[in-house]
Motif scaffolding. Sequence first.
Motif, PDB file in Angstrom:
ATOM      1  N   MET A  67       0.483  -1.054   0.039  1.00  0.00           N
ATOM      2  CA  MET A  67       0.133   0.008  -0.060  1.00  0.00           C
ATOM      3  C   MET A  67       0.333   1.329   0.043  1.00  0.00           C
ATOM      4  O   MET A  67       0.241   1.706  -1.050  1.00  0.00           O
ATOM      5  N   LEU A  68       1.927   1.554   0.401  1.00  0.00           N
ATOM      6  CA  LEU A  68       2.698   2.370   1.005  1.00  0.00           C
ATOM      7  C   LEU A  68       3.885   3.093  -0.251  1.00  0.00           C
ATOM      8  O   LEU A  68       3.172   3.326  -1.351  1.00  0.00           O
ATOM      9  N   LYS A  69       3.848   1.690  -1.653  1.00  0.00           N
ATOM     10  CA  LYS A  69       4.549   1.929  -2.019  1.00  0.00           C
ATOM     11  C   LYS A  69       3.763   2.682  -3.559  1.00  0.00           C
ATOM     12  O   LYS A  69       3.776   2.687  -4.267  1.00  0.00           O
ATOM     13  N   ALA A  70       2.415   1.070  -3.745  1.00  0.00           N
ATOM     14  CA  ALA A  70       1.872   1.478  -3.887  1.00  0.00           C
ATOM     15  C   ALA A  70       0.693   3.174  -4.131  1.00  0.00           C
ATOM     16  O   ALA A  70       0.550   4.715  -5.220  1.00  0.00           O
ATOM     17  N   SER A  71       1.363   3.883  -3.008  1.00  0.00           N
ATOM     18  CA  SER A  71       0.239   4.790  -2.830  1.00  0.00           C
ATOM     19  C   SER A  71       1.726   6.239  -2.610  1.00  0.00           C
ATOM     20  O   SER A  71       1.054   7.083  -3.212  1.00  0.00           O
ATOM     21  N   ALA A  72       2.364   6.015  -3.251  1.00  0.00           N
ATOM     22  CA  ALA A  72       3.623   6.531  -3.242  1.00  0.00           C
ATOM     23  C   ALA A  72       4.000   8.168  -2.682  1.00  0.00           C
ATOM     24  O   ALA A  72       3.999   9.572  -3.237  1.00  0.00           O
ATOM     25  N   GLY A  73       2.925   7.894  -0.924  1.00  0.00           N
ATOM     26  CA  GLY A  73       2.858   9.467  -0.646  1.00  0.00           C
ATOM     27  C   GLY A  73       1.911   9.822  -0.623  1.00  0.00           C
ATOM     28  O   GLY A  73       2.096  12.008  -0.393  1.00  0.00           O
ATOM     29  N   ARG A  74       1.334   9.438  -1.510  1.00  0.00           N
ATOM     30  CA  ARG A  74       0.195  10.784  -2.713  1.00  0.00           C
ATOM     31  C   ARG A  74      -0.733  10.811  -1.547  1.00  0.00           C
ATOM     32  O   ARG A  74      -2.709  11.600  -1.771  1.00  0.00           O
ATOM     33  N   CYS A  75      -1.229   9.588  -0.586  1.00  0.00           N
ATOM     34  CA  CYS A  75      -2.207   9.946   0.799  1.00  0.00           C
ATOM     35  C   CYS A  75      -1.791   9.655   1.508  1.00  0.00           C
ATOM     36  O   CYS A  75      -0.806   8.687   1.246  1.00  0.00           O
ATOM     37  N   LEU A  76      -2.241   9.393   2.668  1.00  0.00           N
ATOM     38  CA  LEU A  76      -2.074   8.505   4.005  1.00  0.00           C
ATOM     39  C   LEU A  76      -2.749   7.512   4.409  1.00  0.00           C
ATOM     40  O   LEU A  76      -3.736   7.104   3.710  1.00  0.00           O
ATOM     41  N   ILE A  77      -1.715   6.688   4.635  1.00  0.00           N
ATOM     42  CA  ILE A  77      -2.252   4.862   4.698  1.00  0.00           C
ATOM     43  C   ILE A  77      -2.534   4.552   6.522  1.00  0.00           C
ATOM     44  O   ILE A  77      -1.974   4.716   7.624  1.00  0.00           O
ATOM     45  N   LYS A  78      -3.235   3.802   6.612  1.00  0.00           N
ATOM     46  CA  LYS A  78      -4.084   3.654   7.976  1.00  0.00           C
ATOM     47  C   LYS A  78      -4.039   2.509   7.534  1.00  0.00           C
ATOM     48  O   LYS A  78      -4.609   1.823   7.301  1.00  0.00           O
ATOM     49  N   GLY A  79      -2.789   1.694   8.851  1.00  0.00           N
ATOM     50  CA  GLY A  79      -2.619   0.654   9.343  1.00  0.00           C
ATOM     51  C   GLY A  79      -4.233  -0.368  10.070  1.00  0.00           C
ATOM     52  O   GLY A  79      -4.163   0.429  10.886  1.00  0.00           O
ATOM     53  N   SER A  80      -4.631  -1.170   9.597  1.00  0.00           N
ATOM     54  CA  SER A  80      -5.917  -1.433  10.248  1.00  0.00           C
ATOM     55  C   SER A  80      -6.039  -2.714  10.367  1.00  0.00           C
ATOM     56  O   SER A  80      -5.482  -3.483   9.343  1.00  0.00           O
ATOM     57  N   GLY A  81      -6.289  -3.888  11.765  1.00  0.00           N
ATOM     58  CA  GLY A  81      -6.596  -5.265  11.505  1.00  0.00           C
ATOM     59  C   GLY A  81      -5.045  -6.252  12.169  1.00  0.00           C
ATOM     60  O   GLY A  81      -4.370  -6.142  11.624  1.00  0.00           O
ATOM     61  N   ALA A  82      -5.269  -6.728  13.361  1.00  0.00           N
ATOM     62  CA  ALA A  82      -4.255  -7.230  13.421  1.00  0.00           C
ATOM     63  C   ALA A  82      -2.814  -6.785  14.185  1.00  0.00           C
ATOM     64  O   ALA A  82      -1.667  -7.195  14.030  1.00  0.00           O
ATOM     65  N   ILE A  83      -2.906  -6.013  14.514  1.00  0.00           N
ATOM     66  CA  ILE A  83      -1.768  -4.955  15.139  1.00  0.00           C
ATOM     67  C   ILE A  83      -2.057  -5.425  16.431  1.00  0.00           C
ATOM     68  O   ILE A  83      -2.649  -4.844  17.082  1.00  0.00           O
ATOM     69  N   ARG A  84      -0.930  -6.036  17.101  1.00  0.00           N
ATOM     70  CA  ARG A  84      -1.226  -6.469  18.711  1.00  0.00           C
ATOM     71  C   ARG A  84      -0.005  -7.128  19.222  1.00  0.00           C
ATOM     72  O   ARG A  84      -0.618  -7.219  20.492  1.00  0.00           O
ATOM     73  N   THR A  85       1.489  -6.288  18.880  1.00  0.00           N
ATOM     74  CA  THR A  85       1.885  -5.783  19.284  1.00  0.00           C
ATOM     75  C   THR A  85       2.707  -4.501  19.287  1.00  0.00           C
ATOM     76  O   THR A  85       2.497  -4.681  18.220  1.00  0.00           O
ATOM     77  N   ARG A  86       3.285  -4.336  20.272  1.00  0.00           N
ATOM     78  CA  ARG A  86       4.307  -3.004  20.737  1.00  0.00           C
ATOM     79  C   ARG A  86       5.146  -3.283  19.111  1.00  0.00           C
ATOM     80  O   ARG A  86       5.225  -2.339  19.176  1.00  0.00           O
ATOM     81  N   VAL A 110      -0.448  -2.406  23.582  1.00  0.00           N
ATOM     82  CA  VAL A 110       0.423  -2.384  22.259  1.00  0.00           C
ATOM     83  C   VAL A 110       1.008  -0.854  23.003  1.00  0.00           C
ATOM     84  O   VAL A 110       2.368  -0.187  23.204  1.00  0.00           O
ATOM     85  N   LEU A 111       0.303  -0.135  23.774  1.00  0.00           N
ATOM     86  CA  LEU A 111       0.849   0.712  24.659  1.00  0.00           C
ATOM     87  C   LEU A 111       1.963   0.601  25.188  1.00  0.00           C
ATOM     88  O   LEU A 111       2.489   1.644  25.908  1.00  0.00           O
ATOM     89  N   GLY A 112       1.963  -0.672  25.949  1.00  0.00           N
ATOM     90  CA  GLY A 112       2.472  -0.538  27.416  1.00  0.00           C
ATOM     91  C   GLY A 112       1.890  -0.243  28.849  1.00  0.00           C
ATOM     92  O   GLY A 112       3.168  -0.159  29.714  1.00  0.00           O
ATOM     93  N   LYS A 113       0.522  -0.526  28.888  1.00  0.00           N
ATOM     94  CA  LYS A 113       0.098   0.177  29.679  1.00  0.00           C
ATOM     95  C   LYS A 113      -0.763  -0.988  30.291  1.00  0.00           C
ATOM     96  O   LYS A 113      -1.450  -1.926  29.314  1.00  0.00           O
ATOM     97  N   THR A 114      -1.271  -1.003  31.403  1.00  0.00           N
ATOM     98  CA  THR A 114      -3.010  -1.883  31.983  1.00  0.00           C
ATOM     99  C   THR A 114      -4.032  -1.138  31.195  1.00  0.00           C
ATOM    100  O   THR A 114      -3.786   0.428  31.181  1.00  0.00           O
ATOM    101  N   ILE A 115      -5.015  -1.617  31.490  1.00  0.00           N
ATOM    102  CA  ILE A 115      -6.014  -1.369  30.889  1.00  0.00           C
ATOM    103  C   ILE A 115      -6.660  -0.106  31.851  1.00  0.00           C
ATOM    104  O   ILE A 115      -7.806   0.920  31.211  1.00  0.00           O
ATOM    105  N   GLU A 116      -6.559   0.232  33.067  1.00  0.00           N
ATOM    106  CA  GLU A 116      -7.001   1.058  33.850  1.00  0.00           C
ATOM    107  C   GLU A 116      -5.730   2.717  33.801  1.00  0.00           C
ATOM    108  O   GLU A 116      -6.491   3.576  33.245  1.00  0.00           O
ATOM    109  N   GLU A 117      -4.450   2.324  33.323  1.00  0.00           N
ATOM    110  CA  GLU A 117      -3.973   3.405  32.611  1.00  0.00           C
ATOM    111  C   GLU A 117      -4.206   3.655  31.108  1.00  0.00           C
ATOM    112  O   GLU A 117      -4.553   5.098  31.039  1.00  0.00           O
ATOM    113  N   VAL A 118      -4.981   3.346  29.881  1.00  0.00           N
ATOM    114  CA  VAL A 118      -4.787   3.029  29.166  1.00  0.00           C
ATOM    115  C   VAL A 118      -6.393   4.371  29.000  1.00  0.00           C
ATOM    116  O   VAL A 118      -6.856   4.973  28.542  1.00  0.00           O
ATOM    117  N   ARG A 119      -7.594   3.893  30.166  1.00  0.00           N
ATOM    118  CA  ARG A 119      -8.441   4.233  30.515  1.00  0.00           C
ATOM    119  C   ARG A 119      -8.706   5.557  30.705  1.00  0.00           C
ATOM    120  O   ARG A 119      -9.876   6.948  30.059  1.00  0.00           O
TER     121      ARG A 119
END
Length: 121
Positions: A67-86, A110-119
């Motif tokens: 996606m990054l190569k095909a867009s060649a910086g002409r728009c923003l790219i958002k990664g979504s799905g299966a991002i489960r580790t830092r 991903v953030l390296g925090k507890t759920i309470e810290e994230v809240r």
Amino acid sequence: MKAVVDMCHSYNVKAKIILETDALSSLEIQRATEIAVEAGADFIKSSTGFYTGGTAIGASNEIMDIMLKASAGRCLIKGSGAIRTREHFLELIDMGVDRMGIGYKSTPIVLGKTIEEVRKL
């Protein structure tokens, strides 16, 4: 796609195109990204997070690289799905992915925090 993007832009609204990349081949992802760029998309996102038709790999490094190569910086790219580790999150940032979609259960990991810290954020 262009008609939707043009309508969004006529109201000063950014247009985000979501590709269900898990349902597409590498070549189809490349071409769909190019089409979204040509249509004037502001963002292109890799996944809805709701794909049920097969293996869900979401924002893998390989998919995001296509996606990054095909867009060649002409728009923003958002990664979504299966991002489960830092580590994966940071790899995507280093690749140049502009935004991330992270599930609620994965956010503390991903953030390296507890759920309470994230809240409190």
